[in-house]
Write an enzyme that holds these catalytic residues in place. Structure first.
Site, PDB file in Angstrom:
ATOM      1  N   HIS A 159      50.026  56.613  42.020  1.00 31.90           N
ATOM      2  CA  HIS A 159      49.118  55.670  42.659  1.00 31.90           C
ATOM      3  C   HIS A 159      49.872  54.512  43.291  1.00 31.90           C
ATOM      4  O   HIS A 159      49.341  53.412  43.436  1.00 31.90           O
ATOM      5  CB  HIS A 159      48.104  55.140  41.644  1.00 31.90           C
ATOM      6  CG  HIS A 159      47.194  56.204  41.130  1.00 31.90           C
ATOM      7  ND1 HIS A 159      47.352  56.791  39.899  1.00 31.90           N
ATOM      8  CD2 HIS A 159      46.123  56.812  41.706  1.00 31.90           C
ATOM      9  CE1 HIS A 159      46.420  57.707  39.730  1.00 31.90           C
ATOM     10  NE2 HIS A 159      45.672  57.748  40.810  1.00 31.90           N
ATOM     11  N   ASP A 189      39.184  37.659  27.580  1.00 34.01           N
ATOM     12  CA  ASP A 189      39.001  38.816  28.447  1.00 34.01           C
ATOM     13  C   ASP A 189      37.687  38.658  29.196  1.00 34.01           C
ATOM     14  O   ASP A 189      36.649  38.316  28.605  1.00 34.01           O
ATOM     15  CB  ASP A 189      38.987  40.097  27.615  1.00 34.01           C
ATOM     16  CG  ASP A 189      38.685  41.319  28.456  1.00 34.01           C
ATOM     17  OD1 ASP A 189      39.566  41.736  29.220  1.00 34.01           O
ATOM     18  OD2 ASP A 189      37.554  41.825  28.348  1.00 34.01           O
ATOM     19  N   GLY A 225      35.653  40.834  30.566  1.00 31.12           N
ATOM     20  CA  GLY A 225      34.592  41.733  30.124  1.00 31.12           C
ATOM     21  C   GLY A 225      34.000  41.309  28.799  1.00 31.12           C
ATOM     22  O   GLY A 225      32.777  41.388  28.598  1.00 31.12           O
TER      23      GLY A 225
END
Length: 580
Positions: free
Chosen positions: A223, A559, A561
């Site tokens: 990637h 974090d 999230g």
């Protein structure tokens, strides 16, 4: 500092390059069928084969992976995502359900060990199972360079090995369980490692990183990411030894063992170099008295124009090695290997099977219903949570900027706004149905990895409620725990890994411990625990998710999230307390 120049590429536009690529594939091989709205390519069938369908896919930019390996004896279909991006769940589900029409033996889905693929393919697989499709997944994770990660190594070119092995077994008429067992066994005997001499560039962008003259990256992925170490450039013999020494150690190869080797051209390596490396690989194993039974070389899973290669090795087991060789030697007309009968022109190779998804809708009970007063509470909770997330966009983006794209708040805001739009008129009578709708909203309106996580968790919670007889505190806890289990299964993270699960887990423990308390105490303890769980992530070492790929210095705050979960949980708690 002047901006780096954009790399030249022969494309029409950045936006159309993925779709143009797929149109080109079926132009060369008209007996393949393109389903353009879903970016799916399949073998064209008009009757049930009775076989097991072999399916794979992933981001574009890795050609011929995966659509180029569709053909008899290999894949039956593949799904293409954007450049280096996982295809969405809906497209994966379309491929599974379309191929199920013509392959009643079931489906085996092969995917690489990447968070996006695990989430999006995982959601599609679970949806297909709910709809009654026989399907098994194989997650390939053979990369040595990233094998230390919590969720295991990346899936690299060895996925192509599985295409061939599973496809050959399907062609021989083996059943789904036998093929799945073989694939899992082979995965235990594979290892891949490679080097990169120069980087690639995404369409419309400059090179993704730099490599100094006289250096190369060891352990580069597919990637465009840099490797695990910069090493001095060497000769083909020296580079071969550097790679194979690590593979030999990883697979614990000894004299007398037998192997097959795949040399994957990452896109920009000349055939001359590839041939030389094949020769050196053969010589290296011979010097170790290890027999290289087969050496396959070519473009398998590329990284656009990256100059480099991967070496993938299968250790042939004493019990099944001969059978694996038989499968690898089986005939195939997949165009990724050579020109085939699929090159014969035939009209009608483009067209979606528009009604297929209508036949594979969710098949589950609506579950228990809420009273009118309970519905108003549920609607108010959803509204409070959505409004709180919309207001937190800037905070969550800031938290995400150190270890991600800096768009967590924006992504979650899109989700929240879609929820707010839904509850204006949508029914909230059955929690199971509402959670399923929210799961679909997360998949379509949120997107990305976060969308996949929320979608999986909400879908699992929905199924938990569908099987419940009543709506009570215990049923909500069961749905909560089911959602966390689904996130762990496909996302790979667990509490303590610095993710949203840390908030969800800490709060759920408090919720469970206070089930016998009065409602006010239960709610307050749960809200307090959510805050504790989110704050704790600031001092954790990231072991899963995007943050695990960056230096710890970039992960000093909560974090994003985990903080988002604390925000919507606290909003629900506050609303409920205001009504008591």
């Amino acid at each position: 500092m002047a901006a780096k120049p954009v790399t030249k590429k022969l494309i029409n536009s950045v936006e159309s390059c993925v779709d143009d690529n797929l149109r080109g594939l079926v132009a060369m091989y008209p007996k393949l069928r393109l389903h353009p709205k879903h970016r799916v390519v399949t073998i064209r069938n008009d009757r049930d084969t009775g076989r097991v369908a072999v399916i794979s896919g992933g981001g574009s930019g890795h050609e011929p992976f995966a659509s180029g390996f569709i053909g008899s004896g290999m894949l039956d279909g593949a799904i293409a995502g954007g450049i280096f991006a996982s295809p969405p769940t809906g497209h994966v589900l379309y491929a599974i359900t379309h191929l199920h029409k013509y392959n009643s033996g079931g489906s085996i889905v092969i995917l690489g060990n990447y968070t996006g693929d695990r989430l999006n393919f995982g959601k599609a697989i679970e949806k297909a199972k709910i709809a009654g499709v026989k399907v098994r997944e194989v997650i390939v994770a053979e990369d040595i360079a990233s094998s230390h990660n919590k969720t295991g190594g990346r899936g690299l070119c060895a996925e192509v090995y599985l295409f061939k092995l599973c496809g050959a077994m399907s062609a021989k008429g083996y059943d789904l369980d036998s093929i799945h067992k073989m694939a899992l066994d082979v995965c235990k005997h594979m290892a891949t490692l490679g080097v990169c001499l120069s980087p690639c560039s995404l369409p419309g962008q400059p090179p993704l990183f730099e490599i100094a003259q006289g250096e190369m990256e060891l352990g580069a992925g597919v990637h465009g990411e840099a490797g695990i170490a910069k090493v001095t450039m060497g000769t083909a013999k020296e580079v071969t030894a550097l790679i194979l020494e690590k593979i030999v150690d990883h697979l614990k190869l000894v004299a007398g063992d037998r192997v097959t080797v795949m040399l994957n051209n990452l896109g920009g390596t000349s055939i001359l170099e590839v041939n030389i490396m094949c020769s050196e690989i053969k010589d290296y194993f011979s010097s170790k008295k290890i027999k290289s039974e087969r050496i396959f070389a070519g473009h398998m899973k590329t990284s656009l124009e990256m100059h480099g290669l991967h070496v993938s090795v299968i250790k042939l087991s004493r019990e099944n090695g001969d059978f694996w060789l038989e499968l690898l030697d089986g005939s195939t007309d997949a165009p990724g290997w050579t020109g085939t009968r699929l090159s014969v022109w035939e009209d009608g190779q483009v067209g979606d099977d528009d009604d297929v998804l209508d036949n594979y809708t969710r098949k589950a009970s609506a579950g228990p219903s809420l009273s009118q007063s309970q519905q108003e509470l549920f609607r108010g909770c959803l509204q409070g949570a959505g409004q709180a997330l919309v207001k937190s966009e800037s905070l969550l983006n800031k938290l995400d900027s150190g270890c991600g794209d800096g768009d967590c708040g924006t992504t979650i805001k899109q989700f929240a706004q879609a929820i707010l739009d839904y509850i204006k008129q949508g029914s909230v009578e059955h929690p199971s149905n509402v959670l399923w709708v929210l799961s679909e909203i997360a998949e379509k309106d949120m997107g990305g990895t976060s969308g996949g996580i929320y979608s999986l968790g909400l879908a699992a919670a929905s199924q938990s409620f569908a099987s419940s007889r009543t709506v009570n505190i215990t049923a909500w806890l069961a749905a909560w725990e089911s959602g966390m289990q689904a996130i762990t299964k496909y996302g790979g993270a667990e509490p303590g890994d610095r993710t949203m699960l840390d908030t969800l887990h800490t709060a759920s423990v408090a919720f469970k411990q206070n089930l016998s308390s009065d409602l006010k105490t239960l709610l307050r303890k749960t809200g307090d625990a959510a805050e504790v769980g989110a704050k704790a992530t600031a001092s954790m070492t990231a072991r899963a998710g995007r943050a695990s790929y960056v230096a710890s210095g970039y992960t000093r705050d909560d974090d994003a999230g985990a903080r988002a979960v604390a925000i919507w949980l606290q909003a629900i708690v506050d609303f409920m307390l205001s009504k008591i």
